[in-house]
Design an enzyme around this catalytic site. Structure first.
Site, PDB file in Angstrom:
ATOM      1  N   LYS A 122       7.768  17.095 -51.707  1.00  0.00           N
ATOM      2  CA  LYS A 122       7.418  15.768 -51.187  1.00  0.00           C
ATOM      3  C   LYS A 122       5.984  15.768 -50.681  1.00  0.00           C
ATOM      4  O   LYS A 122       5.251  14.826 -50.899  1.00  0.00           O
ATOM      5  CB  LYS A 122       8.326  15.419 -49.996  1.00  0.00           C
ATOM      6  CG  LYS A 122       9.734  15.077 -50.372  1.00  0.00           C
ATOM      7  CD  LYS A 122      10.496  14.595 -49.153  1.00  0.00           C
ATOM      8  CE  LYS A 122      10.999  15.733 -48.283  1.00  0.00           C
ATOM      9  NZ  LYS A 122      12.177  16.407 -48.838  1.00  0.00           N
ATOM     10  N   LYS A 162       4.395  23.911 -56.750  1.00  0.00           N
ATOM     11  CA  LYS A 162       5.782  23.737 -56.334  1.00  0.00           C
ATOM     12  C   LYS A 162       6.100  22.245 -56.174  1.00  0.00           C
ATOM     13  O   LYS A 162       5.315  21.517 -55.567  1.00  0.00           O
ATOM     14  CB  LYS A 162       5.981  24.452 -54.992  1.00  0.00           C
ATOM     15  CG  LYS A 162       7.338  24.225 -54.390  1.00  0.00           C
ATOM     16  CD  LYS A 162       7.386  24.651 -52.927  1.00  0.00           C
ATOM     17  CE  LYS A 162       8.716  24.283 -52.329  1.00  0.00           C
ATOM     18  NZ  LYS A 162       8.766  23.417 -51.218  1.00  0.00           N
ATOM     19  N   LYS A 212       0.823  24.849 -42.200  1.00  0.00           N
ATOM     20  CA  LYS A 212       0.708  23.503 -41.617  1.00  0.00           C
ATOM     21  C   LYS A 212      -0.499  23.437 -40.688  1.00  0.00           C
ATOM     22  O   LYS A 212      -1.226  22.439 -40.670  1.00  0.00           O
ATOM     23  CB  LYS A 212       1.994  23.126 -40.890  1.00  0.00           C
ATOM     24  CG  LYS A 212       3.136  22.980 -41.892  1.00  0.00           C
ATOM     25  CD  LYS A 212       4.182  21.990 -41.470  1.00  0.00           C
ATOM     26  CE  LYS A 212       5.058  21.613 -42.648  1.00  0.00           C
ATOM     27  NZ  LYS A 212       6.396  22.176 -42.627  1.00  0.00           N
TER      28      LYS A 212
HETATM   29  P1  ADP Z   1      10.008  19.480 -49.814  1.00  0.00           P
HETATM   30  O1  ADP Z   1       9.146  20.689 -50.160  1.00  0.00           O
HETATM   31  O2  ADP Z   1       9.935  18.449 -50.878  1.00  0.00           O
HETATM   32  O3  ADP Z   1       9.689  18.947 -48.459  1.00  0.00           O
HETATM   33  P2  ADP Z   1      12.386  20.489 -48.588  1.00  0.00           P
HETATM   34  O4  ADP Z   1      11.561  21.428 -47.783  1.00  0.00           O
HETATM   35  O5  ADP Z   1      13.014  19.325 -47.916  1.00  0.00           O
HETATM   36  O6  ADP Z   1      11.495  19.980 -49.819  1.00  0.00           O
HETATM   37  O7  ADP Z   1      13.490  21.352 -49.342  1.00  0.00           O
HETATM   38  C1  ADP Z   1      14.884  21.232 -49.227  1.00  0.00           C
HETATM   39  C2  ADP Z   1      15.571  22.345 -49.988  1.00  0.00           C
HETATM   40  O8  ADP Z   1      15.220  22.314 -51.370  1.00  0.00           O
HETATM   41  C3  ADP Z   1      15.187  23.745 -49.510  1.00  0.00           C
HETATM   42  O9  ADP Z   1      16.304  24.617 -49.601  1.00  0.00           O
HETATM   43  C4  ADP Z   1      14.118  24.161 -50.455  1.00  0.00           C
HETATM   44  O10 ADP Z   1      13.982  25.525 -50.529  1.00  0.00           O
HETATM   45  C5  ADP Z   1      14.586  23.520 -51.749  1.00  0.00           C
HETATM   46  N1  ADP Z   1      13.416  23.172 -52.567  1.00  0.00           N
HETATM   47  C6  ADP Z   1      12.492  22.249 -52.281  1.00  0.00           C
HETATM   48  N2  ADP Z   1      11.548  22.179 -53.245  1.00  0.00           N
HETATM   49  C7  ADP Z   1      11.885  23.101 -54.153  1.00  0.00           C
HETATM   50  C8  ADP Z   1      11.323  23.529 -55.384  1.00  0.00           C
HETATM   51  N3  ADP Z   1      10.222  22.970 -55.864  1.00  0.00           N
HETATM   52  N4  ADP Z   1      11.930  24.505 -56.064  1.00  0.00           N
HETATM   53  C9  ADP Z   1      13.071  25.070 -55.581  1.00  0.00           C
HETATM   54  N5  ADP Z   1      13.662  24.713 -54.447  1.00  0.00           N
HETATM   55  C10 ADP Z   1      13.083  23.747 -53.724  1.00  0.00           C
END
Ligand code: ADP
Ligand code: TRP
Length: 321
Positions: free
Chosen positions: A192, A189, A110
């Site tokens: 969001k 990956k 970040k």
């Molecule tokens: P983002 O990356 O979209 O901000 P979050 O950090 O809110 O997603 O993730 C919420 C949960 O979903 C976490 O446990 C995270 O590890 C899982 N997660 C998010 N994106 C993925 C992905 N592309 N593949 C597997 N798990 C994911």
């Protein structure tokens, strides 16, 4: 066995969240002692709009409940409804070497992206450790991106236990390699923050648009294609059983496959899979008072478990005198 995980309420829900974490969690409620919460304190590190956070929290609750989380079979709450976690965060801060936090990739990433870091962002993993340790969690299912945060939680638990005896259960991470990282539209990956998601509750038109944006290679129709490097395949497989994956693989290896056709199928599969959950979600959101009631009851259960740990920790540290 106690299984715990949390999800941030920021933004909409995508296939990565669902297959990487939520589905697994919901399945656990049948066999295990499931603790599941909405990490709204964590969301504050990236969201300062209070209205949006409150609405996001209700939506996240509706998402989990619509997708099958049963508050009778599990403990389901909103992080800030159990303020004990903040007290534990402070206590654990005193067992958290600076270097441990300075090494965290998600913090460093970040900063590298140009985000001006504040203390909340830096201390994020300590709050996460408190989430986990407060409830004496045995296992924590998360996506691969959270692996290091779990190591931090383990390190803090071990350091604390070394000083005071076995107060905390040292948690085990659970990362399902099969769905460890759900790829997004562009192969990175799904996240969001990359704007490369396929969302669960978007509505038909917008969902189709997202799926059609999946990036593919320029292999001509009449040539066989490589399923393993194809973003459509890597996403579609999540919905299929072993035989389904094998059949799709064969279609890739046979000349004539059109990416557009597979995208259309993936769109329909996603839409149909989530249609019943969408309906349930809308019902829940139409009754926010009902939702709050469910969350209140969940928080009560969680606070009961939290107070047991906190009593011990306060005693050990000399805070109860
Ligand atoms: P983002 O990356 O979209 O901000 P979050 O950090 O809110 O997603 O993730 C919420 C949960 O979903 C976490 O446990 C995270 O590890 C899982 N997660 C998010 N994106 C993925 C992905 N592309 N593949 C597997 N798990 C994911
Ligand atoms: N940091 C996690 C994420 O962004 C969410 C989270 C907060 C969490 N506290 C937790 C996950 C405790 C597991 C356990 O995905």
């Amino acid at each position: 066995m106690r299984i715990l995980s949390g999800i941030q309420p920021s933004g909409s829900l995508h296939l990565g969240n669902f297959f990487g974490m939520m589905k697994k969690m919901i399945d656990y409620q049948e066999q295990e002692d499931l603790f599941c919460f909405i990490a709204n304190y964590h969301a504050m590190t990236s969201l300062s709009d209070g209205k949006a956070l409150a609405q996001g929290t209700l939506e996240a609750a509706a998402n989990f409940l619509a997708l099958g989380l049963d508050p009778e079979k599990s403990t389901f709450w909103v992080q800030s409804d159990v303020p004990e976690v903040q007290e534990l965060t402070w206590i654990l801060s005193n067992f958290t070497p600076m270097g441990l936090l300075e090494r965290c990739h998600s913090y460093k990433d970040k900063v590298a992206q140009g985000i001006k870091p504040n203390h909340g962002l830096f201390a994020y993993p300590v709050l996460m450790a408190a989430d986990i340790l407060l409830f004496q969690s045995d296992r924590v299912p998360v996506g691969k991106d959270q692996k290091q945060h779990l190591e931090v939680a383990r390190d803090i638990a071990i350091k604390y236990n070394n000083e005071y005896g076995d107060v905390f259960t040292v948690p085990e991470p659970e990362i399902d390699e099969d769905v460890a990282t759900v790829p997004g539209l562009d192969g990175r990956k799904m996240s969001k923050s990359y704007g490369n998601t396929i969302d669960l509750f978007l509505g038909e038109k917008a969902l189709r648009k997202q799926v059609m944006r999946i990036v593919t290679d320029p292999t001509p129709v009449e040539e066989p294609k490589d399923p393993d490097s194809c973003n459509i395949f890597q996403i579609y497989r999540l919905f299929l059983d072993r035989q389904g994956v094998e059949d799709l693989r064969q279609r890739y290896l046979t000349p004539g496959l059109r990416y557009g056709d597979v995208k259309q199928e993936l769109f329909e599969t996603t839409r149909d899979f989530f249609a019943p959950y969408t309906e349930k979600r809308n019902e829940l959101l139409a009754d926010p008072q009902g939702l709050r009631k469910i969350l209140e009851q969940g928080a009560e259960k969680a606070r009961h478990a939290a107070s047991k740990t906190l009593r011990k920790v306060r005693k050990k540290g000399g805070l109860s005198y």
